[in-house]
Motif scaffolding. Structure first.
Motif, PDB file in Angstrom:
ATOM      1  N   ILE A  32      56.350  64.747  58.890  1.00  0.00           N
ATOM      2  CA  ILE A  32      56.665  65.666  58.014  1.00  0.00           C
ATOM      3  C   ILE A  32      57.508  66.813  58.411  1.00  0.00           C
ATOM      4  CG2 ILE A  32      55.445  67.065  56.154  1.00  0.00           C
ATOM      5  CD1 ILE A  32      53.033  65.646  56.485  1.00  0.00           C
ATOM      6  N   GLU A  33      58.565  67.083  57.774  1.00  0.00           N
ATOM      7  CA  GLU A  33      59.289  68.130  57.791  1.00  0.00           C
ATOM      8  C   GLU A  33      59.131  69.395  56.932  1.00  0.00           C
ATOM      9  OE1 GLU A  33      64.143  69.620  57.620  1.00  0.00           O
ATOM     10  OE2 GLU A  33      63.600  67.604  57.942  1.00  0.00           O
ATOM     11  N   PHE A  34      58.651  70.623  57.263  1.00  0.00           N
ATOM     12  CA  PHE A  34      58.326  71.486  56.255  1.00  0.00           C
ATOM     13  C   PHE A  34      59.617  72.504  56.454  1.00  0.00           C
ATOM     14  CE2 PHE A  34      54.068  70.057  57.606  1.00  0.00           C
ATOM     15  CZ  PHE A  34      53.243  70.242  56.291  1.00  0.00           C
ATOM     16  N   ASP A  35      60.185  72.636  55.357  1.00  0.00           N
ATOM     17  CA  ASP A  35      61.165  73.503  55.351  1.00  0.00           C
ATOM     18  C   ASP A  35      60.768  74.990  54.738  1.00  0.00           C
ATOM     19  OD1 ASP A  35      63.604  74.981  55.119  1.00  0.00           O
ATOM     20  OD2 ASP A  35      64.770  73.385  53.734  1.00  0.00           O
ATOM     21  N   PHE A  36      60.830  75.994  55.373  1.00  0.00           N
ATOM     22  CA  PHE A  36      60.216  77.344  54.909  1.00  0.00           C
ATOM     23  C   PHE A  36      61.522  78.061  54.697  1.00  0.00           C
ATOM     24  CE2 PHE A  36      56.812  75.827  57.041  1.00  0.00           C
ATOM     25  CZ  PHE A  36      55.382  76.307  56.320  1.00  0.00           C
ATOM     26  N   VAL A  37      61.617  78.702  53.318  1.00  0.00           N
ATOM     27  CA  VAL A  37      62.729  79.367  52.833  1.00  0.00           C
ATOM     28  C   VAL A  37      62.459  80.670  52.330  1.00  0.00           C
ATOM     29  CG1 VAL A  37      64.819  79.176  51.238  1.00  0.00           C
ATOM     30  CG2 VAL A  37      63.474  76.770  51.968  1.00  0.00           C
ATOM     31  N   ASP A  38      63.251  81.332  52.815  1.00  0.00           N
ATOM     32  CA  ASP A  38      63.005  82.865  52.380  1.00  0.00           C
ATOM     33  C   ASP A  38      63.797  83.074  50.838  1.00  0.00           C
ATOM     34  OD1 ASP A  38      62.162  84.383  54.755  1.00  0.00           O
ATOM     35  OD2 ASP A  38      64.270  84.288  55.648  1.00  0.00           O
ATOM     36  N   GLY A  39      63.216  84.011  49.999  1.00  0.00           N
ATOM     37  CA  GLY A  39      63.576  83.995  48.753  1.00  0.00           C
ATOM     38  C   GLY A  39      64.742  85.179  48.974  1.00  0.00           C
ATOM     39  N   PRO A  40      65.732  85.138  47.609  1.00  0.00           N
ATOM     40  CA  PRO A  40      67.003  85.698  47.736  1.00  0.00           C
ATOM     41  C   PRO A  40      67.042  87.117  47.500  1.00  0.00           C
ATOM     42  CG  PRO A  40      66.618  84.795  45.641  1.00  0.00           C
ATOM     43  CD  PRO A  40      65.595  84.249  46.467  1.00  0.00           C
ATOM     44  N   HIS A  41      65.918  87.799  47.345  1.00  0.00           N
ATOM     45  CA  HIS A  41      65.725  89.344  47.076  1.00  0.00           C
ATOM     46  C   HIS A  41      64.786  90.046  47.985  1.00  0.00           C
ATOM     47  CE1 HIS A  41      67.565  88.765  43.025  1.00  0.00           C
ATOM     48  NE2 HIS A  41      67.019  87.740  42.906  1.00  0.00           N
ATOM     49  N   LEU A  42      65.487  91.169  48.555  1.00  0.00           N
ATOM     50  CA  LEU A  42      64.579  92.007  49.412  1.00  0.00           C
ATOM     51  C   LEU A  42      63.709  92.664  48.846  1.00  0.00           C
ATOM     52  CD1 LEU A  42      67.162  93.426  52.092  1.00  0.00           C
ATOM     53  CD2 LEU A  42      65.271  91.978  52.737  1.00  0.00           C
ATOM     54  N   THR A  43      62.333  92.758  49.024  1.00  0.00           N
ATOM     55  CA  THR A  43      61.379  93.457  48.133  1.00  0.00           C
ATOM     56  C   THR A  43      60.494  94.416  49.322  1.00  0.00           C
ATOM     57  OG1 THR A  43      59.946  93.635  46.500  1.00  0.00           O
ATOM     58  CG2 THR A  43      59.557  91.823  47.992  1.00  0.00           C
ATOM     59  N   THR A  44      59.317  94.978  48.715  1.00  0.00           N
ATOM     60  CA  THR A  44      58.438  95.584  49.566  1.00  0.00           C
ATOM     61  C   THR A  44      57.541  94.819  49.842  1.00  0.00           C
ATOM     62  OG1 THR A  44      57.355  96.599  47.415  1.00  0.00           O
ATOM     63  CG2 THR A  44      58.784  98.074  48.604  1.00  0.00           C
ATOM     64  N   ALA A  45      56.506  95.007  50.782  1.00  0.00           N
ATOM     65  CA  ALA A  45      55.424  93.998  51.212  1.00  0.00           C
ATOM     66  C   ALA A  45      54.429  93.909  50.025  1.00  0.00           C
ATOM     67  CB  ALA A  45      54.652  94.734  52.568  1.00  0.00           C
ATOM     68  N   ALA A  46      53.844  92.598  49.932  1.00  0.00           N
ATOM     69  CA  ALA A  46      52.701  92.425  48.980  1.00  0.00           C
ATOM     70  C   ALA A  46      51.589  93.157  49.694  1.00  0.00           C
ATOM     71  CB  ALA A  46      52.384  90.799  49.058  1.00  0.00           C
ATOM     72  N   ALA A  47      50.549  93.397  48.561  1.00  0.00           N
ATOM     73  CA  ALA A  47      49.516  94.394  49.137  1.00  0.00           C
ATOM     74  C   ALA A  47      48.689  93.961  50.551  1.00  0.00           C
ATOM     75  CB  ALA A  47      48.412  94.308  47.872  1.00  0.00           C
ATOM     76  N   GLY A  48      48.728  94.540  51.326  1.00  0.00           N
ATOM     77  CA  GLY A  48      47.710  94.038  52.568  1.00  0.00           C
ATOM     78  C   GLY A  48      48.633  93.490  53.651  1.00  0.00           C
ATOM     79  N   VAL A  49      49.881  93.095  53.201  1.00  0.00           N
ATOM     80  CA  VAL A  49      50.673  92.274  54.017  1.00  0.00           C
ATOM     81  C   VAL A  49      51.272  92.959  55.189  1.00  0.00           C
ATOM     82  CG1 VAL A  49      52.893  90.919  54.342  1.00  0.00           C
ATOM     83  CG2 VAL A  49      51.085  90.334  52.519  1.00  0.00           C
ATOM     84  N   ASP A  50      51.563  94.098  55.291  1.00  0.00           N
ATOM     85  CA  ASP A  50      52.276  94.950  56.176  1.00  0.00           C
ATOM     86  C   ASP A  50      51.208  95.189  57.308  1.00  0.00           C
ATOM     87  OD1 ASP A  50      51.046  96.415  54.286  1.00  0.00           O
ATOM     88  OD2 ASP A  50      52.126  98.150  54.716  1.00  0.00           O
ATOM     89  N   LEU A  51      50.036  94.945  57.065  1.00  0.00           N
ATOM     90  CA  LEU A  51      48.946  95.242  58.163  1.00  0.00           C
ATOM     91  C   LEU A  51      49.012  94.162  59.260  1.00  0.00           C
ATOM     92  CD1 LEU A  51      45.704  96.351  56.423  1.00  0.00           C
ATOM     93  CD2 LEU A  51      47.213  97.910  57.422  1.00  0.00           C
ATOM     94  N   PHE A  52      49.878  93.238  58.773  1.00  0.00           N
ATOM     95  CA  PHE A  52      49.406  91.940  59.758  1.00  0.00           C
ATOM     96  C   PHE A  52      51.164  91.470  60.135  1.00  0.00           C
ATOM     97  CE2 PHE A  52      45.653  91.687  57.387  1.00  0.00           C
ATOM     98  CZ  PHE A  52      44.731  91.680  58.483  1.00  0.00           C
ATOM     99  N   TYR A  53      52.074  91.910  59.265  1.00  0.00           N
ATOM    100  CA  TYR A  53      53.412  91.149  59.644  1.00  0.00           C
ATOM    101  C   TYR A  53      54.477  92.002  59.015  1.00  0.00           C
ATOM    102  CZ  TYR A  53      50.717  86.923  58.909  1.00  0.00           C
ATOM    103  OH  TYR A  53      49.897  85.602  58.578  1.00  0.00           O
ATOM    104  N   ASP A  54      55.498  92.307  60.036  1.00  0.00           N
ATOM    105  CA  ASP A  54      56.674  92.987  60.181  1.00  0.00           C
ATOM    106  C   ASP A  54      57.478  92.600  58.977  1.00  0.00           C
ATOM    107  OD1 ASP A  54      55.438  94.593  62.033  1.00  0.00           O
ATOM    108  OD2 ASP A  54      56.528  93.397  63.667  1.00  0.00           O
ATOM    109  N   PRO A  55      58.343  93.424  58.565  1.00  0.00           N
ATOM    110  CA  PRO A  55      59.306  93.098  57.601  1.00  0.00           C
ATOM    111  C   PRO A  55      60.376  92.471  58.199  1.00  0.00           C
ATOM    112  CG  PRO A  55      59.557  95.475  58.157  1.00  0.00           C
ATOM    113  CD  PRO A  55      58.133  94.909  58.763  1.00  0.00           C
ATOM    114  N   PRO A  56      61.531  91.777  57.357  1.00  0.00           N
ATOM    115  CA  PRO A  56      61.759  91.806  56.102  1.00  0.00           C
ATOM    116  C   PRO A  56      60.727  91.037  55.377  1.00  0.00           C
ATOM    117  CG  PRO A  56      63.020  90.232  56.913  1.00  0.00           C
ATOM    118  CD  PRO A  56      62.363  90.803  57.938  1.00  0.00           C
ATOM    119  N   TYR A  57      60.815  91.497  53.852  1.00  0.00           N
ATOM    120  CA  TYR A  57      59.901  90.757  53.089  1.00  0.00           C
ATOM    121  C   TYR A  57      60.746  90.457  51.882  1.00  0.00           C
ATOM    122  CZ  TYR A  57      56.287  93.534  55.507  1.00  0.00           C
ATOM    123  OH  TYR A  57      55.814  94.267  56.472  1.00  0.00           O
TER     124      TYR A  57
END
Length: 261
Positions: A32-57
């Motif tokens: 199985i090949e998983f292709d993880f893709v970034d969305g085309p628009h930069l945005t702010t972090a989802a609620a709580g996400v910035d506690l664990f993961y650095d930008p970009p979002y």
């Protein structure tokens, strides 16, 4: 087998890769090949996400109208044309909106063409009610009320303060707006002129404020071709062995269905 992976709003391909690592580890011996893709628009972090993961979002789109989602759908079609084909798509939260909208728009506008993927795995996400209504689905007032309330509740329960003070106990679902209703009763709140026809997997948590949205989406898909699983948690992918094993089996089922469709 190839799976296109669409993250939630305010996260990223790298974050979705991390969120799915536990159950993907159980599939390491599969081709199985998983292709993880970034969305085309930069945005702010989802609620709580910035506690664990650095930008970009990133986000797939801003807003929730048909034209905004259609733009994201066009972007997705171009990406698939350049990087596909894919046997399945695996989506979380806003990624589910994009993936389900792509399948509904395909079925409405180009039904004689092959769908963008052969199977879909929806995690903690629903369809766009605006897109459904534009495409002729009847969305009840109760579903609309629940959808709006769930978005506000999600921000509160997933937020940094709630996470730091309550930890895993922060997930309390939507309370009285969904208590007492069976999954079938929730599905009946949206009437479908047609259904998404490919095999689908629907993974949601009963403590997720967006639980009803996930159940609603399962009702827009063919009952004979869908599998559902309540992981019992919130707007997240629990990493316990039992949940990881169950999700891994569902991913395998989806790929088997894609291979034979």
């Amino acid at each position: 087998m190839r799976i296109l992976c669409l993250h939630g709003k305010g996260t990223s391909a790298a974050i979705f890769r991390s969120q799915t690592s536990s159950f993907r580890a159980q599939l390491a011996d599969k081709n199985i090949e998983f292709d993880f893709v970034d969305g085309p628009h930069l945005t702010t972090a989802a609620a709580g996400v910035d506690l664990f993961y650095d930008p970009p979002y990133y986000a797939w789109y801003d807003g929730d109208g048909l034209e905004t989602v259609r733009e994201a759908h066009n972007w997705l079609n171009e990406y698939i044309a350049a990087n596909g084909p894919y046997d399945a798509a695996m989506m979380f939260s806003q990624g589910c909106v994009l993936g389900s909208s792509a399948l509904i728009l395909h079925q409405e506008e180009t039904p004689d063409m092959p769908p963008p993927f052969k199977a879909a795995i929806f995690i903690c996400g629903g369809a766009s009610l605006s897109v459904l209504e534009e495409m002729g689905f009847h969305v009840s007032a109760e579903a609309r009320e629940r959808d709006a309330a769930s978005r506000s509740a999600l921000v509160l329960q997933a937020g940094s303060m709630s996470l730091m003070t309550k930890g895993g106990n922060r997930w309390t679902g939507l309370g009285s707006l969904s208590d007492g209703l069976s999954e079938e009763e929730l599905r009946n709140e949206i009437r479908s002129p047609y259904r998404i026809a490919i095999p689908t997997v629907h993974i949601y948590g009963s403590k997720d404020p967006r639980y009803a949205a996930g159940v609603h989406l399962s009702g827009v898909c063919e009952p004979e071709k869908r599998r559902t699983y309540d992981h019992g948690g919130g707007h997240e992918i629990p990493r316990t062995a039992a949940v990881s094993n169950s999700i891994a089996k569902l991913v395998q089922w989806a790929l088997e269905q894609a291979e034979t469709s």
